[in-house]
Design an enzyme around this catalytic site. Sequence first.
Site, short mmCIF file in Angstrom:
data_model
loop_
_atom_site.label_atom_id
_atom_site.label_comp_id
_atom_site.label_asym_id
_atom_site.label_seq_id
_atom_site.Cartn_x
_atom_site.Cartn_y
_atom_site.Cartn_z
N GLN B 126 0.90 -1.48 -0.03
CA GLN B 126 -0.13 -0.24 -0.22
C GLN B 126 0.66 1.19 -0.20
O GLN B 126 1.18 1.53 1.26
CB GLN B 126 -0.98 -0.03 1.62
CG GLN B 126 -1.92 1.48 1.41
CD GLN B 126 -2.43 1.41 3.22
OE1 GLN B 126 -1.82 1.74 3.61
NE2 GLN B 126 -3.24 0.64 2.63
N GLY B 127 0.99 1.87 -1.12
CA GLY B 127 1.66 3.23 -0.90
C GLY B 127 0.71 4.88 -0.76
O GLY B 127 0.12 5.04 -2.07
N SER B 161 4.55 -1.22 4.23
CA SER B 161 4.77 -2.90 4.35
C SER B 161 4.93 -3.42 3.84
O SER B 161 4.29 -3.69 2.09
CB SER B 161 3.47 -3.80 5.50
OG SER B 161 2.96 -2.40 6.63
N GLU B 244 -9.90 -2.66 5.41
CA GLU B 244 -8.49 -2.82 6.27
C GLU B 244 -8.27 -2.82 7.81
O GLU B 244 -7.50 -3.67 8.29
CB GLU B 244 -7.00 -1.68 5.91
CG GLU B 244 -5.92 -2.05 5.91
CD GLU B 244 -4.52 -0.87 5.73
OE1 GLU B 244 -3.49 -1.27 5.78
OE2 GLU B 244 -4.72 -0.10 6.44
N SER B 375 -4.66 6.04 12.81
CA SER B 375 -4.27 6.17 14.65
C SER B 375 -5.42 6.31 15.49
O SER B 375 -6.67 6.25 14.97
CB SER B 375 -3.55 7.84 14.50
OG SER B 375 -4.82 8.58 14.56
N GLU B 377 -6.38 8.27 16.93
CA GLU B 377 -6.52 9.26 17.19
C GLU B 377 -7.95 10.24 15.55
O GLU B 377 -8.75 10.44 16.71
CB GLU B 377 -5.73 11.09 17.56
CG GLU B 377 -5.39 10.71 18.90
CD GLU B 377 -4.16 9.18 19.16
OE1 GLU B 377 -4.23 8.85 18.49
OE2 GLU B 377 -4.17 9.45 20.51
#
Lengths: 317, 391
Positions: B126-127, B161, B244, B375, B377
């Site tokens: 995943q870019g 990743s 995801e 994240s 948050e």
Amino acid sequence: MKLALEPQYAEFAATVERALAEAGALALAREAQEAPQATYQRIQALLADLGVEDVDPSEDAESMAAAAELCRRAGNNLLPYPLPEVMSSEVADLGVAVVDPDDPFVAHLPARTQWQLMDLGGTMYAITGSQRANGALSPLTWRVEVEPVGSVDVAVVARWLTLDAAYICGALERALELTVEHLDVRQQFGRSLKDFQSLKFRTVDMAVAVAGVRELCYYAAWSVGSRRASAVVDALTLRVAVLDAARSVLRSAHQAHGAIGFTDEHDLSLVTSHVQGRIRSPWAYQDSLQRLTDAIAACDFEGLFSPGLAATGADHD
Amino acid sequence: MDFDFGADAEKLRNKLRELVDAHLPADFLGAFTHDEEDQEVVDEFIEILAAEGLLTLAWPEEYGGRGASVWEQTVVREEMWAHHEPRGAQYMGLNWVGPALMRFGTDEQKREFLPRIAQGEIVWCQGFSEPEAGSDLASLRTGARATDGGWLITGQKVWTSYATLADFCVLAARTASDGPKHRGITLFLIPMDREGVDVRPIESMLGPHHLNEVFLDDVWAGPEEVLGEVDDGWTVMREALVHERIGIARYARCDRLIALLRARLAEEQDELPVGLRNRISEVLVSTRIARLLSYRALAEMEDGRLDGPAVPAARIATTQNDQAVGEALVEALGPRWLGGGAAAPGALDGPEDVLVAAIEDHWRYSQAATVASGSLEVQKMLLARELWRSG
């Protein structure tokens, strides 16, 4: 895997919700504080009219889930009536509740003429004396004296634990709703309080806690209603989660509301006071957690890798 | 109301456990290690799963699936993650790239890629994230400059990743700058061996392969390599991120590690401090909550509701639970867990050491749980938006 109530039960719960709103919603809780007996009679008649007593949680998982849903809606309106105690009982006019025999309390005692109290092990107790607790945080709670008189099926214990927790869950959802509303409407420093990230995030934490408890309500109801061997563990799991949520949700709700939330006229103070009896009795958080640990040691905990599921994963009758 | 998966799904679960027992070495802790043999284990396991039709179970049959239910697919995701993801980096293609292609891909792209994903033949990365665009992903700067017949892409990605293992990249680049920043992003399907693509691994406490830099220097992309609409990559990205976020059944590994530790401790559990015994009960509770909230999010997604509070609520609960479980497990183990297994490849021997290594690996990997894929948050911002939208 079916994560929704049967449609007829979902519709019925919505009908009951509407009826409670029309009857005054949280105003009923205020009335009951002044005139408990009259209010209990009024609510009993209302519930009878609606057909709530036709829902028998001992019948199967679906009816137990429906009973839990009704108790959750009742809690959301702080219904001043021992609905968990009434629905846990398989005998008309008999109220059933789990207590700590060393410090027993019962919610809405005068709403039933007969009571059957139990401890976690299934010992049954009769009431030998009672006195209204009358504290600011125990408006409709009675302290009782008890003596052991026999035993009950622990299935009833698990049933009450689940329905009591569902009521508390509904009450916490009310605290969340009040908070979302308040932070939207209240303005300080030129903006609505919900725009302050710490308050926004704290409310999100409340919402996640409540969402998690709600799922556990359904799970425990399914487990108890299906008479799974893990029913008591699943009911205690729910109790531990709802008490943990109560601690953080009520604290955050009061923090968000500021001083107005402490006033008697505000609904939030009603939520906090009316739910205290259920979250402290029969056991508060640590005592409930200890009982869960002990129950897991005896009966294990069903996850994806518990021994029962490792083999066939099916048979629980 | 019914929380049983049903007989078919339980049969599938047992089948997967048999395959794991038969084909994975007892000390297998995932593909993302320094030991290349682990990647070989993964490659063989992928072939076995593909041959059994178990890689893309819930995909429509026309795309190489069996049209199985979301719950059967859930069983696969649970068993795979619980056993340290023996599909390796394939899970990306299965969890969100495949679904994105099915939803937004051209017929040629579907024909080109979906069967190969179903057969476990290509690995994706995943870019998206960049050094200056993490949580604020829409601020990404990698640019795709229009040129004769296509674009030339220049910029830098980070995180990415499995980039060293990947055959293709779903690459987000800016194709327009004259509007709101989330407009003007385009997704490209770029082969990792294309000229101008340079990958540099980043070592981290998560272990090898999880973090990489990808440098792009005038990398060519043609119009047939655009996924979705030009300038509207954000629409595809948003949906991909939702898949995801709950694609990894984190709670399943928690469940398994807790069960293994409790079995290993057996009577020794009574010697643990009462607080720690009760802490284990607490993480059993929170793991069940994470699992049930994940099921709720899946049910909502099945009903077409990708927005709404269920997905961020599930993510918030699941990622924090990963960390809470990690803490409880390492406390129960005592300091011996610090030796782990990843630090000394080949040193594992005996069931207890593998468990210690698995728990150590889980603790390290769980540190990123509340940072990755949006994240904590960001999840809270998303849930807040839902709270006040419907409130």
